[in-house]
Structure formats: C-alpha cells, structure tokens
Design a protein around this motif. Structure first.
Motif, PDB file in Angstrom:
ATOM      1  N   VAL A  81      51.411  16.994  21.998  1.00  9.45           N
ATOM      2  CA  VAL A  81      50.597  16.408  20.928  1.00  9.45           C
ATOM      3  C   VAL A  81      50.995  16.983  19.572  1.00  9.45           C
ATOM      4  O   VAL A  81      51.101  16.254  18.588  1.00  9.45           O
ATOM      5  CB  VAL A  81      49.083  16.591  21.194  1.00  9.45           C
ATOM      6  CG1 VAL A  81      48.257  16.066  20.036  1.00  9.45           C
ATOM      7  CG2 VAL A  81      48.689  15.897  22.492  1.00  9.45           C
ATOM      8  N   GLY A  82      51.247  18.287  19.526  1.00  7.87           N
ATOM      9  CA  GLY A  82      51.683  18.899  18.275  1.00  7.87           C
ATOM     10  C   GLY A  82      52.996  18.315  17.788  1.00  7.87           C
ATOM     11  O   GLY A  82      53.173  18.052  16.593  1.00  7.87           O
ATOM     12  N   MET A  83      53.931  18.087  18.702  1.00  9.49           N
ATOM     13  CA  MET A  83      55.212  17.486  18.327  1.00  9.49           C
ATOM     14  C   MET A  83      55.030  16.038  17.872  1.00  9.49           C
ATOM     15  O   MET A  83      55.714  15.587  16.954  1.00  9.49           O
ATOM     16  CB  MET A  83      56.196  17.564  19.495  1.00  9.49           C
ATOM     17  CG  MET A  83      56.584  18.979  19.898  1.00  9.49           C
ATOM     18  SD  MET A  83      57.351  19.932  18.578  1.00  9.49           S
ATOM     19  CE  MET A  83      58.946  19.150  18.510  1.00  9.49           C
ATOM     20  N   LEU A  84      54.105  15.308  18.492  1.00 11.10           N
ATOM     21  CA  LEU A  84      53.819  13.946  18.050  1.00 11.10           C
ATOM     22  C   LEU A  84      53.269  13.936  16.620  1.00 11.10           C
ATOM     23  O   LEU A  84      53.412  12.951  15.901  1.00 11.10           O
ATOM     24  CB  LEU A  84      52.839  13.258  19.003  1.00 11.10           C
ATOM     25  CG  LEU A  84      53.412  12.877  20.362  1.00 11.10           C
ATOM     26  CD1 LEU A  84      52.297  12.366  21.280  1.00 11.10           C
ATOM     27  CD2 LEU A  84      54.517  11.834  20.212  1.00 11.10           C
ATOM     28  N   GLY A  85      52.652  15.049  16.218  1.00  9.71           N
ATOM     29  CA  GLY A  85      52.148  15.173  14.853  1.00  9.71           C
ATOM     30  C   GLY A  85      53.249  15.102  13.811  1.00  9.71           C
ATOM     31  O   GLY A  85      52.973  14.848  12.640  1.00  9.71           O
ATOM     32  N   LEU A  86      54.490  15.291  14.220  1.00 10.06           N
ATOM     33  CA  LEU A  86      55.610  15.140  13.287  1.00 10.06           C
ATOM     34  C   LEU A  86      55.728  13.698  12.798  1.00 10.06           C
ATOM     35  O   LEU A  86      56.285  13.445  11.745  1.00 10.06           O
ATOM     36  CB  LEU A  86      56.926  15.557  13.958  1.00 10.06           C
ATOM     37  CG  LEU A  86      57.117  17.050  14.175  1.00 10.06           C
ATOM     38  CD1 LEU A  86      58.293  17.306  15.116  1.00 10.06           C
ATOM     39  CD2 LEU A  86      57.329  17.760  12.843  1.00 10.06           C
ATOM     40  N   ARG A  87      55.173  12.749  13.549  1.00 14.23           N
ATOM     41  CA  ARG A  87      55.304  11.331  13.217  1.00 14.23           C
ATOM     42  C   ARG A  87      54.210  10.815  12.288  1.00 14.23           C
ATOM     43  O   ARG A  87      54.369   9.772  11.684  1.00 14.23           O
ATOM     44  CB  ARG A  87      55.262  10.502  14.492  1.00 14.23           C
ATOM     45  CG  ARG A  87      56.303  10.910  15.489  1.00 14.23           C
ATOM     46  CD  ARG A  87      56.137  10.164  16.775  1.00 14.23           C
ATOM     47  NE  ARG A  87      57.382   9.465  17.027  1.00 14.23           N
ATOM     48  CZ  ARG A  87      57.489   8.350  17.689  1.00 14.23           C
ATOM     49  NH1 ARG A  87      56.422   7.787  18.197  1.00 14.23           N
ATOM     50  NH2 ARG A  87      58.665   7.795  17.876  1.00 14.23           N
ATOM     51  N   SER A  88      53.092  11.531  12.206  1.00 13.19           N
ATOM     52  CA  SER A  88      51.942  11.000  11.471  1.00 13.19           C
ATOM     53  C   SER A  88      51.149  12.121  10.820  1.00 13.19           C
ATOM     54  O   SER A  88      50.764  13.081  11.490  1.00 13.19           O
ATOM     55  CB  SER A  88      51.044  10.228  12.451  1.00 13.19           C
ATOM     56  OG  SER A  88      49.737  10.078  11.961  1.00 13.19           O
ATOM     57  N   ASN A  94      44.666  16.030  12.530  1.00 11.85           N
ATOM     58  CA  ASN A  94      43.676  16.018  13.610  1.00 11.85           C
ATOM     59  C   ASN A  94      44.056  16.978  14.731  1.00 11.85           C
ATOM     60  O   ASN A  94      43.193  17.655  15.292  1.00 11.85           O
ATOM     61  CB  ASN A  94      43.488  14.605  14.155  1.00 11.85           C
ATOM     62  CG  ASN A  94      42.746  13.716  13.196  1.00 11.85           C
ATOM     63  OD1 ASN A  94      41.971  14.188  12.364  1.00 11.85           O
ATOM     64  ND2 ASN A  94      42.991  12.425  13.274  1.00 11.85           N
ATOM     65  N   PHE A  95      45.337  17.051  15.072  1.00  6.40           N
ATOM     66  CA  PHE A  95      45.787  17.990  16.093  1.00  6.40           C
ATOM     67  C   PHE A  95      45.425  19.416  15.691  1.00  6.40           C
ATOM     68  O   PHE A  95      44.892  20.179  16.498  1.00  6.40           O
ATOM     69  CB  PHE A  95      47.306  17.877  16.307  1.00  6.40           C
ATOM     70  CG  PHE A  95      47.894  19.056  17.038  1.00  6.40           C
ATOM     71  CD1 PHE A  95      47.653  19.232  18.394  1.00  6.40           C
ATOM     72  CD2 PHE A  95      48.672  19.986  16.379  1.00  6.40           C
ATOM     73  CE1 PHE A  95      48.192  20.326  19.076  1.00  6.40           C
ATOM     74  CE2 PHE A  95      49.216  21.076  17.048  1.00  6.40           C
ATOM     75  CZ  PHE A  95      48.967  21.243  18.399  1.00  6.40           C
ATOM     76  N   LEU A  96      45.707  19.768  14.456  1.00  2.84           N
ATOM     77  CA  LEU A  96      45.451  21.136  14.008  1.00  2.84           C
ATOM     78  C   LEU A  96      43.959  21.451  13.989  1.00  2.84           C
ATOM     79  O   LEU A  96      43.527  22.496  14.492  1.00  2.84           O
ATOM     80  CB  LEU A  96      46.076  21.369  12.633  1.00  2.84           C
ATOM     81  CG  LEU A  96      47.606  21.378  12.634  1.00  2.84           C
ATOM     82  CD1 LEU A  96      48.134  21.295  11.211  1.00  2.84           C
ATOM     83  CD2 LEU A  96      48.144  22.601  13.359  1.00  2.84           C
ATOM     84  N   ILE A  97      43.158  20.552  13.435  1.00  3.86           N
ATOM     85  CA  ILE A  97      41.722  20.829  13.307  1.00  3.86           C
ATOM     86  C   ILE A  97      41.009  20.711  14.660  1.00  3.86           C
ATOM     87  O   ILE A  97      40.300  21.639  15.078  1.00  3.86           O
ATOM     88  CB  ILE A  97      41.081  19.924  12.248  1.00  3.86           C
ATOM     89  CG1 ILE A  97      41.652  20.278  10.867  1.00  3.86           C
ATOM     90  CG2 ILE A  97      39.556  20.055  12.263  1.00  3.86           C
ATOM     91  CD1 ILE A  97      41.273  19.314   9.760  1.00  3.86           C
ATOM     92  N   VAL A  98      41.208  19.605  15.353  1.00  8.42           N
ATOM     93  CA  VAL A  98      40.529  19.424  16.650  1.00  8.42           C
ATOM     94  C   VAL A  98      41.074  20.425  17.671  1.00  8.42           C
ATOM     95  O   VAL A  98      40.308  21.032  18.425  1.00  8.42           O
ATOM     96  CB  VAL A  98      40.662  17.970  17.148  1.00  8.42           C
ATOM     97  CG1 VAL A  98      40.103  17.816  18.550  1.00  8.42           C
ATOM     98  CG2 VAL A  98      39.964  17.019  16.181  1.00  8.42           C
ATOM     99  N   GLY A  99      42.390  20.632  17.681  1.00  6.38           N
ATOM    100  CA  GLY A  99      42.975  21.628  18.576  1.00  6.38           C
ATOM    101  C   GLY A  99      42.424  23.015  18.285  1.00  6.38           C
ATOM    102  O   GLY A  99      42.132  23.783  19.200  1.00  6.38           O
ATOM    103  N   GLY A 100      42.257  23.333  17.006  1.00  7.69           N
ATOM    104  CA  GLY A 100      41.674  24.615  16.616  1.00  7.69           C
ATOM    105  C   GLY A 100      40.241  24.756  17.093  1.00  7.69           C
ATOM    106  O   GLY A 100      39.823  25.828  17.554  1.00  7.69           O
ATOM    107  N   ILE A 101      39.494  23.671  17.002  1.00  8.69           N
ATOM    108  CA  ILE A 101      38.106  23.691  17.488  1.00  8.69           C
ATOM    109  C   ILE A 101      38.079  23.893  19.002  1.00  8.69           C
ATOM    110  O   ILE A 101      37.265  24.658  19.525  1.00  8.69           O
ATOM    111  CB  ILE A 101      37.362  22.400  17.066  1.00  8.69           C
ATOM    112  CG1 ILE A 101      37.155  22.395  15.546  1.00  8.69           C
ATOM    113  CG2 ILE A 101      36.033  22.262  17.809  1.00  8.69           C
ATOM    114  CD1 ILE A 101      36.684  21.063  14.982  1.00  8.69           C
TER     115      ILE A 101
END
Length: 152
Positions: A81-88, A94-101
């Motif tokens: 999911v983090g790597m997919l964040g490179l696309r958007s 959302n990955f960083l904030i929700v993943g952090g939560i």
C-alpha cells in the motif's frame, strides 16, 4: 522582476505532491524489506520456531522484534500500500495518516494486552510496541506535514 504568487503555485503544489508520495514510498519500501527479512534465517533469530500467529514464537527479527507469519504478512501488505502511494497524492496521504492511526491502535493494544496471553495473537513484544509508537508518530506527522495542499 515581479513574480506573482500564482506563477509559483504549480511548482509548490507539484513539490508537495511529490514529497508525500516519496515519503509513502519510503515507508512502503521499508515495510516490504522488514516483511521479507522476517522470513530470512540469520536475520530473524530462531526462525524455526515461527508460528502463524500468537505469542508462542521465539522468532525475532534482528534478534529483537518478535515476529510471526501474520506479523510479516501485515508488514508486506503495508509495504504494498505504501508503494502504491507513489501513484497518488491522496493515497499516499491516507496511507501515512490511517496507517499511523492503525499503528497507534496496535501500540495501545500491545501495551494493554498481556504478552503471554491468548490476546497477543499478533505476537508482539516490548520492542515491537515501542517501534509501533514511533511508526505511528512518524507516519501521522509526515502524512499531515507533507500531505497538506499548498495555498495557491
């Protein structure tokens, strides 16, 4: 020379978008690496004792962080999911904030659930708990700092 603010907006916006995406990709790459290394003998001590889930394992990444197959799979999924964040930009934020939560909840869970109980189904130890706290703080902070939209 008079440069208006509007002529700087696209560069600032692109820079911010790139930063949040790169941070997401960096976290993703680290999670993928950790997930893979959790299955590598020598890097993960006592790998022969790894269980799918639970606290009954002596497997420890770098001899410090207790791991299970489930724990490693979660790292791999977070990495993807983090790597997919490179696309958007939105996915990265959302990955960083929700993943952090999620990591904050996991930290609280690890602090509340006794380590030798059946409730410790992920297979956490004290080192895992404090790493989850650091990850939560780092992911949430970078998600908000790098994920904010610039004013144009």
């Amino acid at each position: 020379m008079n440069i208006s603010m509007s002529s700087q907006s696209p560069a600032v916006s692109g820079s911010t978008r790139l930063q949040v995406q790169m941070v997401s990709g960096l976290f993703g790459a680290v999670f993928l690496l950790v997930g893979i290394l959790g299955f590598v003998p020598g890097i993960t001590a006592n790998l022969g004792s790894i269980s799918f889930a639970g606290h009954h394992t002596d497997a420890a990444l770098l001899g410090l962080f207790q791991v299970t197959v489930l724990h490693n799979i979660v790292h791999l999924l977070f990495g993807i999911v983090g790597m997919l964040g490179l696309r958007s930009r939105g996915l990265a934020k959302n990955f960083l904030i929700v993943g952090g939560i999620i990591y904050a909840v996991l930290w609280i869970y690890g602090m509340v659930i006794p380590m030798e109980s059946m409730g410790n189904f992920v297979g956490l130890n004290t080192a895992d708990n404090w790493l989850h706290f650091v990850l939560a703080a780092a992911m949430i902070t970078t998600g908000f700092v790098f994920g904010r939209k610039s004013r144009g």
